[in-house]
Design a protein around this motif. Structure first.
Motif, PDB file in Angstrom:
ATOM      1  N   LEU A   1       0.834  -1.205   0.000  1.00 42.46           N
ATOM      2  CA  LEU A   1       0.000   0.000   0.000  1.00 42.46           C
ATOM      3  C   LEU A   1       0.874   1.262   0.000  1.00 42.46           C
ATOM      4  O   LEU A   1       0.577   2.229  -0.708  1.00 42.46           O
ATOM      5  CB  LEU A   1      -0.915  -0.015   1.228  1.00 42.46           C
ATOM      6  CG  LEU A   1      -1.782   1.220   1.442  1.00 42.46           C
ATOM      7  CD1 LEU A   1      -2.722   1.425   0.268  1.00 42.46           C
ATOM      8  CD2 LEU A   1      -2.580   1.084   2.738  1.00 42.46           C
ATOM      9  N   ASP A   2       1.933   1.228   0.772  1.00 40.74           N
ATOM     10  CA  ASP A   2       2.833   2.389   0.820  1.00 40.74           C
ATOM     11  C   ASP A   2       3.462   2.635  -0.554  1.00 40.74           C
ATOM     12  O   ASP A   2       3.571   3.774  -1.019  1.00 40.74           O
ATOM     13  CB  ASP A   2       3.948   2.159   1.852  1.00 40.74           C
ATOM     14  CG  ASP A   2       3.389   1.818   3.226  1.00 40.74           C
ATOM     15  OD1 ASP A   2       2.291   2.308   3.549  1.00 40.74           O
ATOM     16  OD2 ASP A   2       4.043   1.047   3.953  1.00 40.74           O
ATOM     17  N   ARG A   3       3.874   1.565  -1.180  1.00 44.27           N
ATOM     18  CA  ARG A   3       4.501   1.713  -2.497  1.00 44.27           C
ATOM     19  C   ARG A   3       3.487   2.199  -3.532  1.00 44.27           C
ATOM     20  O   ARG A   3       3.793   3.008  -4.394  1.00 44.27           O
ATOM     21  CB  ARG A   3       5.123   0.378  -2.930  1.00 44.27           C
ATOM     22  CG  ARG A   3       6.404   0.045  -2.183  1.00 44.27           C
ATOM     23  CD  ARG A   3       7.196  -1.044  -2.903  1.00 44.27           C
ATOM     24  NE  ARG A   3       6.575  -2.339  -2.762  1.00 44.27           N
ATOM     25  CZ  ARG A   3       6.788  -3.160  -1.732  1.00 44.27           C
ATOM     26  NH1 ARG A   3       7.623  -2.813  -0.781  1.00 44.27           N
ATOM     27  NH2 ARG A   3       6.181  -4.329  -1.652  1.00 44.27           N
ATOM     28  N   GLU A   4       2.287   1.686  -3.410  1.00 42.97           N
ATOM     29  CA  GLU A   4       1.223   2.131  -4.313  1.00 42.97           C
ATOM     30  C   GLU A   4       0.979   3.635  -4.144  1.00 42.97           C
ATOM     31  O   GLU A   4       0.811   4.378  -5.120  1.00 42.97           O
ATOM     32  CB  GLU A   4      -0.053   1.335  -3.985  1.00 42.97           C
ATOM     33  CG  GLU A   4      -1.342   1.886  -4.571  1.00 42.97           C
ATOM     34  CD  GLU A   4      -1.585   1.392  -5.984  1.00 42.97           C
ATOM     35  OE1 GLU A   4      -0.643   0.841  -6.574  1.00 42.97           O
ATOM     36  OE2 GLU A   4      -2.687   1.586  -6.481  1.00 42.97           O
ATOM     37  N   LEU A   5       1.021   4.097  -2.923  1.00 43.31           N
ATOM     38  CA  LEU A   5       0.783   5.519  -2.688  1.00 43.31           C
ATOM     39  C   LEU A   5       1.907   6.384  -3.260  1.00 43.31           C
ATOM     40  O   LEU A   5       1.671   7.458  -3.796  1.00 43.31           O
ATOM     41  CB  LEU A   5       0.622   5.784  -1.181  1.00 43.31           C
ATOM     42  CG  LEU A   5      -0.826   5.723  -0.690  1.00 43.31           C
ATOM     43  CD1 LEU A   5      -0.883   5.743   0.825  1.00 43.31           C
ATOM     44  CD2 LEU A   5      -1.636   6.882  -1.274  1.00 43.31           C
TER      45      LEU A   5
ATOM     46  N   ARG B   1      -7.636  18.410  -2.553  1.00 46.66           N
ATOM     47  CA  ARG B   1      -7.801  17.776  -3.867  1.00 46.66           C
ATOM     48  C   ARG B   1      -6.893  16.559  -4.008  1.00 46.66           C
ATOM     49  O   ARG B   1      -7.297  15.515  -4.522  1.00 46.66           O
ATOM     50  CB  ARG B   1      -7.457  18.779  -4.975  1.00 46.66           C
ATOM     51  CG  ARG B   1      -8.615  19.696  -5.309  1.00 46.66           C
ATOM     52  CD  ARG B   1      -8.295  20.567  -6.526  1.00 46.66           C
ATOM     53  NE  ARG B   1      -8.848  21.906  -6.306  1.00 46.66           N
ATOM     54  CZ  ARG B   1      -8.196  23.043  -6.467  1.00 46.66           C
ATOM     55  NH1 ARG B   1      -6.946  23.015  -6.879  1.00 46.66           N
ATOM     56  NH2 ARG B   1      -8.770  24.185  -6.239  1.00 46.66           N
ATOM     57  N   ALA B   2      -5.676  16.726  -3.554  1.00 47.54           N
ATOM     58  CA  ALA B   2      -4.719  15.621  -3.695  1.00 47.54           C
ATOM     59  C   ALA B   2      -5.183  14.400  -2.909  1.00 47.54           C
ATOM     60  O   ALA B   2      -5.170  13.274  -3.436  1.00 47.54           O
ATOM     61  CB  ALA B   2      -3.336  16.070  -3.215  1.00 47.54           C
ATOM     62  N   LEU B   3      -5.588  14.620  -1.684  1.00 47.06           N
ATOM     63  CA  LEU B   3      -6.005  13.483  -0.860  1.00 47.06           C
ATOM     64  C   LEU B   3      -7.279  12.848  -1.402  1.00 47.06           C
ATOM     65  O   LEU B   3      -7.437  11.615  -1.360  1.00 47.06           O
ATOM     66  CB  LEU B   3      -6.200  13.938   0.597  1.00 47.06           C
ATOM     67  CG  LEU B   3      -4.917  14.397   1.304  1.00 47.06           C
ATOM     68  CD1 LEU B   3      -5.221  14.866   2.718  1.00 47.06           C
ATOM     69  CD2 LEU B   3      -3.875  13.286   1.326  1.00 47.06           C
ATOM     70  N   THR B   4      -8.160  13.680  -1.922  1.00 48.66           N
ATOM     71  CA  THR B   4      -9.382  13.139  -2.522  1.00 48.66           C
ATOM     72  C   THR B   4      -9.040  12.262  -3.724  1.00 48.66           C
ATOM     73  O   THR B   4      -9.582  11.164  -3.895  1.00 48.66           O
ATOM     74  CB  THR B   4     -10.305  14.294  -2.959  1.00 48.66           C
ATOM     75  OG1 THR B   4     -10.627  15.076  -1.806  1.00 48.66           O
ATOM     76  CG2 THR B   4     -11.582  13.759  -3.586  1.00 48.66           C
ATOM     77  N   THR B   5      -8.121  12.765  -4.543  1.00 47.31           N
ATOM     78  CA  THR B   5      -7.701  11.981  -5.717  1.00 47.31           C
ATOM     79  C   THR B   5      -7.063  10.666  -5.296  1.00 47.31           C
ATOM     80  O   THR B   5      -7.377   9.603  -5.824  1.00 47.31           O
ATOM     81  CB  THR B   5      -6.689  12.790  -6.561  1.00 47.31           C
ATOM     82  OG1 THR B   5      -7.309  13.999  -6.966  1.00 47.31           O
ATOM     83  CG2 THR B   5      -6.233  12.008  -7.774  1.00 47.31           C
ATOM     84  N   LEU B   6      -6.180  10.752  -4.334  1.00 47.81           N
ATOM     85  CA  LEU B   6      -5.494   9.542  -3.884  1.00 47.81           C
ATOM     86  C   LEU B   6      -6.497   8.533  -3.335  1.00 47.81           C
ATOM     87  O   LEU B   6      -6.422   7.337  -3.621  1.00 47.81           O
ATOM     88  CB  LEU B   6      -4.462   9.893  -2.802  1.00 47.81           C
ATOM     89  CG  LEU B   6      -3.258  10.705  -3.266  1.00 47.81           C
ATOM     90  CD1 LEU B   6      -2.383  11.092  -2.079  1.00 47.81           C
ATOM     91  CD2 LEU B   6      -2.440   9.908  -4.279  1.00 47.81           C
TER      92      LEU B   6
ATOM     93  N   GLY C   1      -5.027  10.866   8.188  1.00 53.24           N
ATOM     94  CA  GLY C   1      -3.841  10.539   8.984  1.00 53.24           C
ATOM     95  C   GLY C   1      -3.174   9.258   8.497  1.00 53.24           C
ATOM     96  O   GLY C   1      -1.947   9.194   8.358  1.00 53.24           O
ATOM     97  N   ASP C   2      -3.979   8.246   8.241  1.00 58.09           N
ATOM     98  CA  ASP C   2      -3.423   6.976   7.753  1.00 58.09           C
ATOM     99  C   ASP C   2      -2.798   7.155   6.371  1.00 58.09           C
ATOM    100  O   ASP C   2      -1.751   6.582   6.055  1.00 58.09           O
ATOM    101  CB  ASP C   2      -4.524   5.916   7.681  1.00 58.09           C
ATOM    102  CG  ASP C   2      -4.995   5.502   9.069  1.00 58.09           C
ATOM    103  OD1 ASP C   2      -4.251   5.761  10.037  1.00 58.09           O
ATOM    104  OD2 ASP C   2      -6.113   4.967   9.172  1.00 58.09           O
ATOM    105  N   LEU C   3      -3.473   7.939   5.561  1.00 57.01           N
ATOM    106  CA  LEU C   3      -2.967   8.196   4.215  1.00 57.01           C
ATOM    107  C   LEU C   3      -1.598   8.881   4.289  1.00 57.01           C
ATOM    108  O   LEU C   3      -0.637   8.480   3.614  1.00 57.01           O
ATOM    109  CB  LEU C   3      -3.971   9.094   3.477  1.00 57.01           C
ATOM    110  CG  LEU C   3      -4.044   9.032   1.956  1.00 57.01           C
ATOM    111  CD1 LEU C   3      -4.220   7.617   1.456  1.00 57.01           C
ATOM    112  CD2 LEU C   3      -5.196   9.916   1.473  1.00 57.01           C
ATOM    113  N   ALA C   4      -1.526   9.902   5.123  1.00 60.66           N
ATOM    114  CA  ALA C   4      -0.268  10.640   5.265  1.00 60.66           C
ATOM    115  C   ALA C   4       0.834   9.730   5.799  1.00 60.66           C
ATOM    116  O   ALA C   4       1.978   9.767   5.324  1.00 60.66           O
ATOM    117  CB  ALA C   4      -0.466  11.840   6.190  1.00 60.66           C
ATOM    118  N   GLU C   5       0.488   8.923   6.770  1.00 60.52           N
ATOM    119  CA  GLU C   5       1.487   8.040   7.361  1.00 60.52           C
ATOM    120  C   GLU C   5       2.002   7.041   6.327  1.00 60.52           C
ATOM    121  O   GLU C   5       3.200   6.744   6.246  1.00 60.52           O
ATOM    122  CB  GLU C   5       0.873   7.304   8.554  1.00 60.52           C
ATOM    123  CG  GLU C   5       1.882   6.555   9.407  1.00 60.52           C
ATOM    124  CD  GLU C   5       3.021   7.442   9.887  1.00 60.52           C
ATOM    125  OE1 GLU C   5       4.174   6.992   9.820  1.00 60.52           O
ATOM    126  OE2 GLU C   5       2.752   8.604  10.290  1.00 60.52           O
ATOM    127  N   SER C   6       1.105   6.550   5.502  1.00 61.91           N
ATOM    128  CA  SER C   6       1.508   5.591   4.472  1.00 61.91           C
ATOM    129  C   SER C   6       2.407   6.266   3.430  1.00 61.91           C
ATOM    130  O   SER C   6       3.386   5.670   2.956  1.00 61.91           O
ATOM    131  CB  SER C   6       0.256   5.014   3.808  1.00 61.91           C
ATOM    132  OG  SER C   6       0.617   3.997   2.895  1.00 61.91           O
TER     133      SER C   6
END
Lengths: 183, 309
Positions: free
Chosen positions: A116-120, A165-170, B4-9
């Motif tokens: 998941l981290d790599r995907e992000l 916007r960025a977080l929504t897209t992600l 928060g989880d998103l940022a941490e990841s």
């Protein structure tokens, strides 16, 4: 005829490496550098998507910080100053060398970094430039909205809007790393 | 997944990228790029390492060897000037004799450019793939870079081109002159009227342009040359272009050609040391860039299928 080409000392005239270590603030700069270098590099890397340029810009920015550490070291958050300088350096280089990497550099598999981290990383890499910059400063460097706004030369409201916007897209694109959409 | 989880990841993912540079290197980098006063004698037969950037099909080695290298310490450059002057005939004759006596391997090459900066006379010879530089100073001061192995056939008639500088050559780190002077030489298109070297080590240095070549030097370092910006200006109305190499240690990946007036060239360096430049109105060009130790053979010039011109 003499062959008198010199081998030159790496130190500046009148200095030795111990002089550098003895410079006021040297120790605190070394600590600051140790703690901040990776995050600054990551931020510039994400903002500019060019690994070598990011590395060069980050190093240059830290070198400039060291030169004026007496002043920069007193700032509430020297990282904000350093990353602003680094982004300017990278931007200047980007003006003449614009090709960016379409994908992030390969990540080495470690237990700490999951799929998941790599995907992000891959998804963030593909965001528009301004959104990447905001992610870099607000998330990777953990600057405040105001600090990020100052570093980017935009208003705090714009920072907030781009981050949203960025977080929504992600969130709309992210999968679990194995292709399954997350809810 | 909350913010928060998103940022941490994201942070975890990017934590894999780190800046591998010791703080000592940062501190070194913060120092002004000057050269030290102290010098100790070096052995004479030091291999000449050099970095050459050959654009548009050209790879021009300098420095198959070095001899008679006796430039004096820093203070001796006090007379150096950023603007070159013509060399009086008697001074040129004397300098040629001294240069050729020090290393005859450059003697057979035709003169490409000469210039005078203070008490220093530079002689730049070029022929086909060979280049030779000699700087003769007062008394017995002399610096000679002799020709390296021939790399390419002559390409003497360069047309006016949007790519005004078609070759850049400079001694690289490891060269015995690396901590004494910065030097850049190369070829220019016939539409180039001025070449100026911008570095952190000296005032802007006006290059001498002669017979399709340019050359300039200054009291500085090879590092300064590697980071210098080379600015070429054409005749009135012609474009201005700058070139610079961003990092000497990643020179293969960072050679930059930029047009200030027009759009910059998208550029990408391939692992095979080939710089691809492309513009909307022109097909992509493959440009070969050489860097590294100048001793030994150069790899062959690579050209795109349609040819090297």
């Amino acid at each position: 005829m003499a062959n008198g080409f010199p081998i030159l000392s790496p130190a500046l005239p009148g200095t030795t490496s111990s002089d550098a270590a003895g410079k006021p603030g040297h120790a605190s700069f070394a600590c600051f550098y140790r703690d901040a270098k990776d995050a600054v590099y990551q931020a510039v890397l994400l903002a500019g998507r060019h690994p070598a340029r990011a590395e060069d810009a980050a190093q240059e920015a830290f070198a400039k910080a060291y030169v004026r550490w007496d002043e920069v070291g007193t700032y509430a958050n020297p990282v904000g100053w350093v990353v602003r300088v680094a982004l300017n350096e990278a931007r200047s280089a980007a003006r003449v060398f614009r090709r960016e990497r379409s994908d992030p550099p390969d990540l080495t598999a470690t237990p700490d970094v999951g799929p998941l981290d790599r995907e992000l990383v891959r998804l963030v890499w593909r965001l528009p430039a301004r959104q990447r910059q905001v992610i870099a400063l607000r998330i990777l460097l953990e600057l405040s909205t105001e600090e990020a706004a100052r570093a980017l030369g935009i208003s705090p409201g714009t920072v907030t809007a781009h981050l949203h916007r960025a977080l929504t897209t992600l969130r709309s694109q992210i999968t679990d790393g194995y292709g399954r959409q997350l809810r | 997944m909350n913010d928060g989880d998103l940022a941490e990841s994201i942070r975890r993912g990017f934590s894999q990228y780190s800046l591998e540079c010791p703080v000592e290197d940062i501190i070194d980098r913060s120092r002004p790029r000057t050269w030290p006063r102290m010098a100790v004698p070096a052995v004479s037969a030091v291999a000449v390492a050099a970095v050459a950037l050959g654009a548009l099909l050209l790879a021009m080695p300098i420095g198959g060897g070095m001899s008679g290298s006796t430039l004096a310490p820093e203070r001796a450059f006090a007379s150096w000037t950023p603007e070159p002057a013509p060399v009086p005939a008697d001074v040129l004759a004397d300098a040629k004799a001294r240069c050729d006596a020090a290393d005859s391997r450059g003697a057979g090459l035709p003169l490409a450019a000469t210039e005078q900066r203070g008490k220093y006379t530079l002689i730049f010879r070029a022929d086909g793939g060979k280049r030779a530089v000699c700087i003769a100073g007062p008394e017995d001061e002399l610096l000679v870079l002799t020709p390296g192995p021939a790399a390419d056939p002559p390409r003497e008639d360069l047309p006016p081109t949007f790519f005004p500088i078609t070759e850049m050559v400079f001694p690289g780190p490891g060269n015995p002159m690396a901590d004494r002077i910065g030097l850049v030489a190369g070829r220019v298109g016939s539409n180039v009227a001025e070449v100026t070297i911008h570095s952190s080590e000296a005032k802007p240095v006006a290059a001498t342009i002669s017979r399709g070549y340019f050359v300039a030097w200054w009291p500085g370092t090879a590092d300064g040359a590697a980071h210098a910006t080379i600015e070429a200006r054409g005749e009135a109305g012609a474009s201005r272009a700058t070139f610079r190499m961003l990092r000497e240690d990643t020179s293969l990946a960072e050679f930059v050609q930029d047009s200030v007036v027009e759009e910059p060239f998208p550029a990408e360096m391939t692992p095979a040391a080939t710089l691809l430049l492309a513009r909307a109105d022109e097909p992509a060009r493959e440009i070969v860039v050489y860097a590294g130790n100048m001793e030994g053979d150069f790899p062959p010039v690579r050209c795109p299928p349609e040819g090297c011109g």
